[in-house]
Design a protein around this motif. Structure first.
Motif, PDB file in Angstrom:
ATOM      1  N   GLY A 138      38.757  21.978  25.624  1.00 13.34           N
ATOM      2  CA  GLY A 138      38.648  20.911  24.677  1.00 13.34           C
ATOM      3  C   GLY A 138      37.858  19.736  25.250  1.00 13.34           C
ATOM      4  O   GLY A 138      37.959  19.417  26.390  1.00 13.34           O
ATOM      5  N   ALA A 139      38.125  20.116  25.079  1.00 13.54           N
ATOM      6  CA  ALA A 139      37.376  19.088  25.649  1.00 13.54           C
ATOM      7  C   ALA A 139      38.127  18.230  26.360  1.00 13.54           C
ATOM      8  O   ALA A 139      38.508  17.768  26.539  1.00 13.54           O
ATOM      9  CB  ALA A 139      36.365  18.757  24.869  1.00 13.54           C
ATOM     10  N   VAL A 178      35.441  24.943  16.876  1.00 16.32           N
ATOM     11  CA  VAL A 178      35.921  23.730  16.213  1.00 16.32           C
ATOM     12  C   VAL A 178      36.493  24.185  14.889  1.00 16.32           C
ATOM     13  O   VAL A 178      35.761  24.703  14.044  1.00 16.32           O
ATOM     14  CB  VAL A 178      34.774  22.727  15.986  1.00 16.32           C
ATOM     15  CG1 VAL A 178      35.305  21.431  15.377  1.00 16.32           C
ATOM     16  CG2 VAL A 178      34.021  22.454  17.280  1.00 16.32           C
ATOM     17  N   MET A 179      37.798  24.021  14.687  1.00 16.97           N
ATOM     18  CA  MET A 179      38.386  24.651  13.500  1.00 16.97           C
ATOM     19  C   MET A 179      39.439  23.770  12.843  1.00 16.97           C
ATOM     20  O   MET A 179      40.164  23.028  13.510  1.00 16.97           O
ATOM     21  CB  MET A 179      38.970  26.016  13.856  1.00 16.97           C
ATOM     22  CG  MET A 179      39.996  26.036  14.964  1.00 16.97           C
ATOM     23  SD  MET A 179      40.387  27.760  15.411  1.00 16.97           S
ATOM     24  CE  MET A 179      41.870  27.503  16.392  1.00 16.97           C
ATOM     25  N   GLY A 180      39.489  23.862  11.509  1.00  9.44           N
ATOM     26  CA  GLY A 180      40.451  23.106  10.731  1.00  9.44           C
ATOM     27  C   GLY A 180      39.959  22.923   9.304  1.00  9.44           C
ATOM     28  O   GLY A 180      38.841  23.321   8.953  1.00  9.44           O
ATOM     29  N   GLY A 185      41.647  21.927  15.862  1.00 15.04           N
ATOM     30  CA  GLY A 185      41.146  21.275  17.064  1.00 15.04           C
ATOM     31  C   GLY A 185      39.859  21.864  17.590  1.00 15.04           C
ATOM     32  O   GLY A 185      39.184  22.658  16.923  1.00 15.04           O
ATOM     33  N   VAL A 186      39.527  21.462  18.809  1.00 11.69           N
ATOM     34  CA  VAL A 186      38.344  21.945  19.523  1.00 11.69           C
ATOM     35  C   VAL A 186      38.832  22.666  20.767  1.00 11.69           C
ATOM     36  O   VAL A 186      39.538  22.082  21.592  1.00 11.69           O
ATOM     37  CB  VAL A 186      37.421  20.774  19.925  1.00 11.69           C
ATOM     38  CG1 VAL A 186      36.218  21.293  20.713  1.00 11.69           C
ATOM     39  CG2 VAL A 186      36.965  20.008  18.689  1.00 11.69           C
ATOM     40  N   TRP A 202      46.770  25.527   8.016  1.00  9.35           N
ATOM     41  CA  TRP A 202      46.413  24.884   9.275  1.00  9.35           C
ATOM     42  C   TRP A 202      47.485  23.915   9.745  1.00  9.35           C
ATOM     43  O   TRP A 202      48.293  23.442   8.951  1.00  9.35           O
ATOM     44  CB  TRP A 202      45.106  24.110   9.113  1.00  9.35           C
ATOM     45  CG  TRP A 202      43.954  24.946   8.642  1.00  9.35           C
ATOM     46  CD1 TRP A 202      43.603  25.224   7.353  1.00  9.35           C
ATOM     47  CD2 TRP A 202      43.006  25.624   9.473  1.00  9.35           C
ATOM     48  NE1 TRP A 202      42.488  26.022   7.327  1.00  9.35           N
ATOM     49  CE2 TRP A 202      42.098  26.287   8.613  1.00  9.35           C
ATOM     50  CE3 TRP A 202      42.820  25.725  10.850  1.00  9.35           C
ATOM     51  CZ2 TRP A 202      41.022  27.033   9.077  1.00  9.35           C
ATOM     52  CZ3 TRP A 202      41.752  26.460  11.328  1.00  9.35           C
ATOM     53  CH2 TRP A 202      40.865  27.116  10.446  1.00  9.35           C
ATOM     54  N   THR A 203      47.470  23.589  11.034  1.00  8.13           N
ATOM     55  CA  THR A 203      48.407  22.598  11.561  1.00  8.13           C
ATOM     56  C   THR A 203      47.820  21.912  12.790  1.00  8.13           C
ATOM     57  O   THR A 203      47.065  22.515  13.549  1.00  8.13           O
ATOM     58  CB  THR A 203      49.753  23.245  11.942  1.00  8.13           C
ATOM     59  OG1 THR A 203      50.640  22.229  12.449  1.00  8.13           O
ATOM     60  CG2 THR A 203      49.576  24.318  13.014  1.00  8.13           C
TER      61      THR A 203
END
Length: 269
Positions: free
Chosen positions: A6-7, A260-262, A150-151, A136-137
């Motif tokens: 993640g950064a 990168v997802m959401g 998140g990433v 998502w959460t």
């Protein structure tokens, strides 16, 4: 089901015009010459009484201010400044998975690459994708049937089938075999023919089969990108088989890729 790394005025000027009305004098029968007209007063740079417009600034001030203003760094399409800030500086590949809403289990996935000028361009996709049944959460827990937002780093791959040409470390193993049915009674067989581990609650640099959970078992794990079985997942991201193979061949470890997802609304922050 794993995850990793993640950064990431213009000045307005009012122009005041002063006009002077000069009155001449007609002298008839007068022998003396006509007196010279009084000189017009120099224009004032101060606003007239009652004028609320700002006085003009020094010449060239607006241009100088604009020239010295910092230029914002290019962002990945669909990402807002807060999300972009989570992308590591050394990352040049981003696999963006965008959900429609917080509760949707379908998404769109696109791979972007950063060029020499810093601009992000689409290099693969967009592809339809599935995520978890309940959406998502931002606080994933084991069994909640939601995909973490998140990433995360993506640097380790594997599967039941041989490596299709990935540059990532690839672990071919019979333990990737799966059977049974999914939430829509669709067969799960072949789902793990190819997988990419998402660096969520796992140790990067190990096979996706590794079961160490740094955040504890209660925070879930084993979040992968894998072959789509035609329905929602428990927490993973799923792509059609050919899209999965194309993604594996496109990812470059030297580019320090991330996912990168959401939901779209979260990513746009």
């Amino acid at each position: 089901m794993p995850v990793r790394k993640g950064a990431r005025a213009l000045l307005s000027a009012g122009t005041l015009c002063a006009t002077l009305s000069l009155t001449g004098c007609l002298l008839t029968g007068c022998a003396s010459p006509t007196p010279p007209a009084p000189a017009a007063p120099a224009p004032s740079s101060s606003p007239a009484a009652g004028d609320s417009r700002p006085a003009p600034g020094p010449p060239g001030k607006a241009a100088n201010d604009l020239a010295s203003a910092p230029v914002p760094a290019p962002r990945i399409p669909g990402l807002g400044p807060a999300t972009q800030a989570l992308v590591p500086d050394g990352t040049d590949q981003a696999f963006v998975v965008t959900g429609g809403t917080a509760d949707s289990h379908t998404a769109t996935a696109t791979l972007y690459r950063r060029g020499p000028a810093g601009r992000w361009t689409e290099v693969a996709g967009p592809w339809p994708a599935h995520n978890a049944l309940e959406g998502w959460t931002e606080d994933h827990n084991a069994g909640d049937l939601r995909t973490p937002i998140g990433v995360f780093g993506i640097g380790d791959a594997g599967g039941l089938l041989p490596d299709p040409g990935s540059r990532l470390p690839y672990d071919q193993d019979e333990q990737f075999a799966i059977s049974g049915t999914g939430f829509f009674d669709e067969p799960l067989e072949g789902s793990f023919d190819h997988v990419i581990a998402i660096d969520y609650n796992r140790v990067p640099g190990r096979t996706p089969l590794d079961r160490e959970r740094p955040l504890g078992e209660e925070k879930g794990g084993g979040v992968w990108i894998h072959v789509d079985h035609g329905g929602p997942t428990q927490a993973c991201i799923a792509l059609a088989r050919e899209a999965m193979r194309e993604l594996l061949r496109a990812l470059d470890p030297a580019a320090e890729p991330v996912v990168v997802m959401g939901p779209a609304r979260n990513l746009a922050r």
